[in-house]
Scaffold this motif. Structure first.
Motif, mmCIF file in Angstrom:
data_model
loop_
_atom_site.group_PDB
_atom_site.id
_atom_site.type_symbol
_atom_site.label_atom_id
_atom_site.label_comp_id
_atom_site.label_asym_id
_atom_site.label_seq_id
_atom_site.Cartn_x
_atom_site.Cartn_y
_atom_site.Cartn_z
ATOM 1 N N LEU A 90 0.859 -1.037 0.147
ATOM 2 C CA LEU A 90 -0.040 -0.123 0.063
ATOM 3 C C LEU A 90 0.823 1.224 0.137
ATOM 4 O O LEU A 90 1.626 1.380 0.819
ATOM 5 N N PRO A 91 0.680 2.052 -0.758
ATOM 6 C CA PRO A 91 1.638 3.426 -0.854
ATOM 7 C C PRO A 91 0.885 4.269 0.214
ATOM 8 O O PRO A 91 -0.122 4.408 0.484
ATOM 9 N N SER A 92 1.860 5.272 0.551
ATOM 10 C CA SER A 92 1.662 6.141 1.639
ATOM 11 C C SER A 92 0.331 7.048 1.426
ATOM 12 O O SER A 92 0.365 7.422 0.072
ATOM 13 N N GLY A 93 -0.589 7.301 2.395
ATOM 14 C CA GLY A 93 -1.528 8.452 1.899
ATOM 15 C C GLY A 93 -2.606 7.847 1.146
ATOM 16 O O GLY A 93 -3.619 8.566 0.712
ATOM 17 N N LYS A 94 -2.866 6.444 0.861
ATOM 18 C CA LYS A 94 -3.775 5.695 0.165
ATOM 19 C C LYS A 94 -4.643 4.687 0.915
ATOM 20 O O LYS A 94 -4.405 4.310 1.870
ATOM 21 N N GLN A 95 -5.891 4.417 0.500
ATOM 22 C CA GLN A 95 -6.481 3.467 0.644
ATOM 23 C C GLN A 95 -6.746 2.298 -0.371
ATOM 24 O O GLN A 95 -6.526 2.813 -1.507
ATOM 25 N N LEU A 96 -6.825 1.104 -0.235
ATOM 26 C CA LEU A 96 -6.917 0.142 -0.952
ATOM 27 C C LEU A 96 -8.134 -0.963 -0.983
ATOM 28 O O LEU A 96 -8.353 -1.260 -0.003
ATOM 29 N N THR A 97 -8.576 -1.228 -2.141
ATOM 30 C CA THR A 97 -9.754 -2.196 -2.135
ATOM 31 C C THR A 97 -9.589 -2.924 -3.461
ATOM 32 O O THR A 97 -8.619 -2.732 -4.278
ATOM 33 N N VAL A 98 -10.135 -4.219 -3.544
ATOM 34 C CA VAL A 98 -10.221 -4.917 -4.653
ATOM 35 C C VAL A 98 -11.608 -4.657 -5.408
ATOM 36 O O VAL A 98 -12.759 -4.997 -4.594
ATOM 37 N N GLU A 99 -11.740 -4.439 -6.737
ATOM 38 C CA GLU A 99 -13.049 -4.247 -7.472
ATOM 39 C C GLU A 99 -12.950 -5.012 -8.989
ATOM 40 O O GLU A 99 -11.970 -4.480 -9.672
ATOM 41 N N HIS A 100 -13.805 -5.836 -9.160
ATOM 42 C CA HIS A 100 -13.821 -6.415 -10.504
ATOM 43 C C HIS A 100 -12.487 -6.944 -10.859
ATOM 44 O O HIS A 100 -11.855 -6.882 -11.893
ATOM 45 N N GLY A 101 -11.798 -7.626 -9.874
ATOM 46 C CA GLY A 101 -10.291 -8.154 -10.135
ATOM 47 C C GLY A 101 -9.480 -7.200 -10.233
ATOM 48 O O GLY A 101 -8.268 -7.682 -10.454
ATOM 49 N N ARG A 102 -9.450 -5.884 -10.053
ATOM 50 C CA ARG A 102 -8.492 -5.130 -9.969
ATOM 51 C C ARG A 102 -8.241 -4.235 -8.666
ATOM 52 O O ARG A 102 -9.143 -4.069 -7.928
ATOM 53 N N LEU A 103 -6.932 -3.992 -8.226
ATOM 54 C CA LEU A 103 -6.916 -3.144 -7.263
ATOM 55 C C LEU A 103 -7.306 -1.569 -7.497
ATOM 56 O O LEU A 103 -6.923 -1.205 -8.401
ATOM 57 N N ARG A 104 -7.861 -1.112 -6.362
ATOM 58 C CA ARG A 104 -8.413 0.033 -6.485
ATOM 59 C C ARG A 104 -7.916 1.087 -5.264
ATOM 60 O O ARG A 104 -7.885 0.718 -4.250
ATOM 61 N N LEU A 105 -7.064 2.243 -5.960
ATOM 62 C CA LEU A 105 -6.503 3.050 -4.887
ATOM 63 C C LEU A 105 -7.478 4.396 -4.900
ATOM 64 O O LEU A 105 -7.770 5.037 -5.683
ATOM 65 N N THR A 106 -7.563 4.724 -3.574
ATOM 66 C CA THR A 106 -8.011 6.222 -3.255
ATOM 67 C C THR A 106 -7.153 6.755 -2.442
ATOM 68 O O THR A 106 -6.428 6.165 -1.550
ATOM 69 N N ASN A 107 -7.373 8.104 -2.171
ATOM 70 C CA ASN A 107 -6.616 9.013 -1.395
ATOM 71 C C ASN A 107 -7.217 8.903 -0.026
ATOM 72 O O ASN A 107 -8.415 8.682 0.096
ATOM 73 N N LYS A 108 -6.321 8.594 1.004
ATOM 74 C CA LYS A 108 -7.018 8.427 2.490
ATOM 75 C C LYS A 108 -7.408 9.793 2.884
ATOM 76 O O LYS A 108 -6.366 10.868 2.624
ATOM 77 N N GLU A 109 -8.492 10.035 3.386
ATOM 78 C CA GLU A 109 -8.820 11.605 3.923
ATOM 79 C C GLU A 109 -8.061 11.569 5.163
ATOM 80 O O GLU A 109 -8.214 10.807 6.098
ATOM 81 N N ARG A 110 -7.628 12.803 5.638
ATOM 82 C CA ARG A 110 -6.803 13.076 6.740
ATOM 83 C C ARG A 110 -8.040 13.304 7.729
ATOM 84 O O ARG A 110 -8.925 13.850 7.658
ATOM 85 N N SER A 111 -7.983 12.626 8.770
ATOM 86 C CA SER A 111 -8.956 13.081 10.027
ATOM 87 C C SER A 111 -8.451 12.318 11.350
ATOM 88 O O SER A 111 -7.487 11.675 11.251
ATOM 89 N N ARG A 112 -9.017 12.491 12.213
ATOM 90 C CA ARG A 112 -8.692 12.150 13.745
ATOM 91 C C ARG A 112 -9.325 10.792 13.811
ATOM 92 O O ARG A 112 -9.062 10.262 15.105
ATOM 93 N N GLU A 113 -10.181 10.366 13.097
ATOM 94 C CA GLU A 113 -10.978 9.190 13.110
ATOM 95 C C GLU A 113 -9.798 7.898 13.156
ATOM 96 O O GLU A 113 -8.989 8.124 12.443
ATOM 97 N N PRO A 114 -9.981 6.876 13.781
ATOM 98 C CA PRO A 114 -9.045 5.774 13.661
ATOM 99 C C PRO A 114 -9.115 5.169 12.346
ATOM 100 O O PRO A 114 -10.056 5.588 11.345
ATOM 101 N N ASN A 115 -7.844 4.581 11.955
ATOM 102 C CA ASN A 115 -7.674 4.019 10.570
ATOM 103 C C ASN A 115 -8.042 2.598 10.397
ATOM 104 O O ASN A 115 -7.574 1.803 10.876
ATOM 105 N N PHE A 116 -8.943 2.555 9.396
ATOM 106 C CA PHE A 116 -9.781 1.499 9.213
ATOM 107 C C PHE A 116 -9.196 0.723 7.869
ATOM 108 O O PHE A 116 -10.150 0.046 7.115
ATOM 109 N N ALA A 117 -8.071 0.839 7.501
ATOM 110 C CA ALA A 117 -7.759 0.579 6.149
ATOM 111 C C ALA A 117 -7.549 -1.024 5.987
ATOM 112 O O ALA A 117 -7.916 -1.554 4.952
ATOM 113 N N ILE A 118 -7.262 -1.685 6.859
ATOM 114 C CA ILE A 118 -7.308 -3.096 6.890
ATOM 115 C C ILE A 118 -8.557 -3.752 6.784
ATOM 116 O O ILE A 118 -9.034 -4.624 5.865
ATOM 117 N N ASP A 119 -9.600 -3.007 7.721
ATOM 118 C CA ASP A 119 -11.037 -3.700 7.379
ATOM 119 C C ASP A 119 -11.567 -3.540 6.065
ATOM 120 O O ASP A 119 -12.237 -4.298 5.194
#
Length: 168
Positions: A90-119
């Protein structure tokens, strides 16, 4: 892009291999290295590493991990198809999912909320791969990964969790 469009139209996505999601806290680097020190280099699995890291610094995970495996190690890219015997980080500052057989990266929003990137990744992996999904949770004291491992189990996949004494 028009030159490869006809080729991609007929390309069958290789989704018949296991996808192993490895989740770890920022302090999980040693556990990740130990895991790959003992993992075969020809398992036919794809590995995705989701580690909690500061979005302010470029991750050196790919370079560091490549010293612990002969598999190809690289940062994940948006719309990338996973290949067997490869490790994606996982690159820094990104979130990752899998959709339609492909990895999908989105920017991780900065917040004080806990990081649930693994979930987030585990839940998408469970939906996408079902029984071919394997979740590995290493290190950490928070709850990230707990919802995701439930989703993987419900989809027929497998889960491995590091014990409190550092063993997998």
């Amino acid at each position: 892009m028009t030159e490869i469009a006809p080729i991609m139209k007929d390309y069958k996505q290789p989704t018949d291999h296991y996808l192993v999601g490895i989740g770890a806290s920022a302090g999980g680097l040693e556990a990740i290295h130990k895991l790959f020190d003992h993992f075969p280099n020809n398992s036919s699995f794809s590995f995705i590493i989701i580690q909690h890291l500061s979005p302010d610094h470029k991750s050196l995970m790919a370079e560091l991990l490549s010293k612990h495996t002969r598999m190809q190690v690289q940062e994940a890219e948006d719309k990338m198809i996973t290949r067997p015997n490869c490790v994606y980080v996982l690159p820094s500052g990104k979130q990752l999912t899998v959709e339609h057989g492909r990895l999908r990266l989105t920017n991780k929003e900065r917040s004080r909320e806990p990081n649930f990137a693994i979930d987030l990744f585990f839940e998408s992996m469970a939906k996408e791969r079902g029984r071919l999904a394997i979740g590995v949770v290493l290190s950490g004291t928070g709850t990230d990964g707990t919802k995701g491992v439930r989703a993987i189990k419900a989809a027929g996949g497998m889960v491995v969790v590091q014990d409190p004494y550092g063993k997998v």
